[in-house]
Design an enzyme around this catalytic site. Structure first.
Site: not given
Ligand SMILES: CC(=O)N[C@H]1[C@@H](OP(=O)(O)OP(=O)(O)OC[C@H]2O[C@@H](n3ccc(=O)[nH]c3=O)[C@H](O)[C@@H]2O)O[C@H](CO)[C@H](O)[C@@H]1O
Ligand SMILES: [Mn+2]
Length: 284
Positions: A52, A55, A143, A233
Site C-alpha cells: 500500500a 495513495k 485495490d 506479471e
Molecule cells: C488484476 C491483476 O492481475 N492486476 C495486475 C495488474 O494491475 P493493476 O492495474 O491492478 O495494478 P495496480 O495499480 O493495482 O498495482 C499493483 C499493486 O501494486 C501496489 N501499488 C501500485 C501502485 C501504487 O502507487 N501503490 C501501490 O501500493 C498495490 O498493492 C497494487 O494493488 O497489472 C499489474 C502490472 O504491473 C500487476 O501485475 C497487478 O497485479
Molecule cells: Mn490491482
C-alpha cells in the site's frame, strides 16, 4: 510440501483440471468439510502480503475488513503491510490468531516500479522473517475486496490464478511479453493460461524461489533497458509456464468489479475495485 487432493469433478461446464493434472478450483469442486478436517489439523499460519504505497493506503481498510470476514477464516493469518505511510495504516479489529505488521518501504515515482519491486521485497521478507513465521503465503493486490468464502481449498505448493480478462480467450491473445530480448519472453506457440499478477500463493519455500527468480530476471531486463509488457506479471507468467503450479484458482479468486459476472462464475470471492488511475497512481 505435498498437496492434498480433496477435490472432485462435479462441474461439467468448466475445465477443473490442468493438462498436468493440477486442480482448477471452482465452486462445487471441493469438499469444504474434508478440506478443513485435514488442513486444520496442521495448525497452519498463512502469511498475506499486501503493498500500500502512496495513495494506495486508502484501499487497506476495506481490504482488511473484508478479509477478516471471508479470507482463511478460523486459520492463523499474518498480514504483512508494506507502505511508505505507516501512520495512515487503519486500525482494523482482527480476530484471535490473526496479526498485522507494518513494514516501511520507500515511496516511488512510477507505479510500474512499485508493482515490480514487490518480488524483491517479498523475497527479502521471506528470508528475514516469513520463512520462520508462516507455512503458506499469499501475495495480493490491495485495490481489491473479498466478497465470499476463500479458504484452505486454495492452499497448495505453488498456486496461481487465471486472469479474469483472459480466461475465455486463446493463447495467441494472451498479453505475454513477446520480445525475445526480454527475460519474460514467451513465444506465440507456448503458454498454458494467462495468470493474474494480483495473486501469487503457495508454500513459503516455493514462493520464495518464484519471487527470487522473477526479480532476478526483471533486473536483467532492466540492465538491458527493457521493461516487460506487464512488469512482474509478465515474469510471473513465464515462470509459471516452466514451473507448473500445483493448483490453479479459477477467476472466482480474482475478478474485477467492472466485469459482468459470467454464468460459470457462481461465486465472486475476491475482486478488484474500480479505481481512478489518474487520481491514485503517482504517474499515468
Ligand atoms: C488484476 C491483476 O492481475 N492486476 C495486475 C495488474 O494491475 P493493476 O492495474 O491492478 O495494478 P495496480 O495499480 O493495482 O498495482 C499493483 C499493486 O501494486 C501496489 N501499488 C501500485 C501502485 C501504487 O502507487 N501503490 C501501490 O501500493 C498495490 O498493492 C497494487 O494493488 O497489472 C499489474 C502490472 O504491473 C500487476 O501485475 C497487478 O497485479
Ligand atoms: Mn490491482
Amino acid at each position: 510440501m505435498r498437496d492434498l487432493l480433496l477435490c472432485f469433478f462435479r462441474r461439467t461446464d468448466v475445465v477443473t483440471v490442468t493438462p498436468w493434472l493440477a486442480p482448477i478450483v471452482w465452486e462445487d469442486t471441493f469438499d469444504q468439510v474434508l478440506i478443513d478436517y485435514n488442513y486444520k489439523a496442521m495448525n497452519l499460519t498463512i502469511a498475506t502480503t499486501v503493498f500500500a504505497v502512496g495513495k494506495y493506503v486508502s484501499f487497506l481498510r476495506e481490504f482488511l475488513e473484508t478479509a477478516e470476514i471471508h479470507f482463511m477464516v478460523d486459520y492463523k493469518v499474518n498480514y504483512y503491510v508494506f507502505t511508505d505511510r505507516p501512520e495512515d495504516v487503519p486500525s482494523v479489529n482482527l480476530t484471535k490468531g490473526r496479526h498485522l505488521c507494518v513494514i516501511q518501504v520507500p515511496g516511488a515515482n512510477r507505479w510500474q516500479e512499485i508493482s515490480a519491486r514487490r518480488m524483491k521485497i517479498i523475497s527479502t521478507t521471506i528470508e528475514t522473517r516469513i520463512s520462520r513465521e508462516a507455512d503458506y503465503i499469499f501475495c495480493l493486490d490491495v485495490d481489491s475486496k473479498f466478497h465470499a468464502h476463500w479458504g484452505a481449498e486454495s492452499l497448495g505448493r505453488l498456486v496461481s490464478v487465471i486472469h479474469p480478462w483472459y480466461y475465455q480467450t486463446t493463447r495467441n491473445n494472451f498479453p505475454y511479453e513477446r520480445r525475445p530480448a526480454s527475460k519474460a519472453y514467451m513465444p506465440m506457440d507456448r503458454g498454458d493460461y494467462y495468470y493474474g499478477g494480483a495473486l501469487i500463493g503457495g508454500s513459503v519455500a516455493d514462493v520464495y524461489i518464484l519471487t527470487k527468480e522473477c526479480h532476478n530476471r526483471f533486473e536483467e531486463d532492466a540492465k538491458n533497458s527493457i521493461e516487460a509488457a506487464w512488469q512482474e506479471e509478465s515474469h510471473l507468467n513465464r515462470y509459471l509456464y516452466y514451473n507448473k503450479p500445483s493448483k490453479v484458482l479459477s477467476p472466482e479468486y480474482l475478478w474485477h468489479d467492472s466485469k459482468a459476472r459470467t454464468k460459470e462464475v457462481k461465486v465472486i470471492r475476491f475482486s478488484g475495485v474500480v479505481k481512478n488511475y489518474a487520481e491514485i497512481r503517482p504517474n499515468v
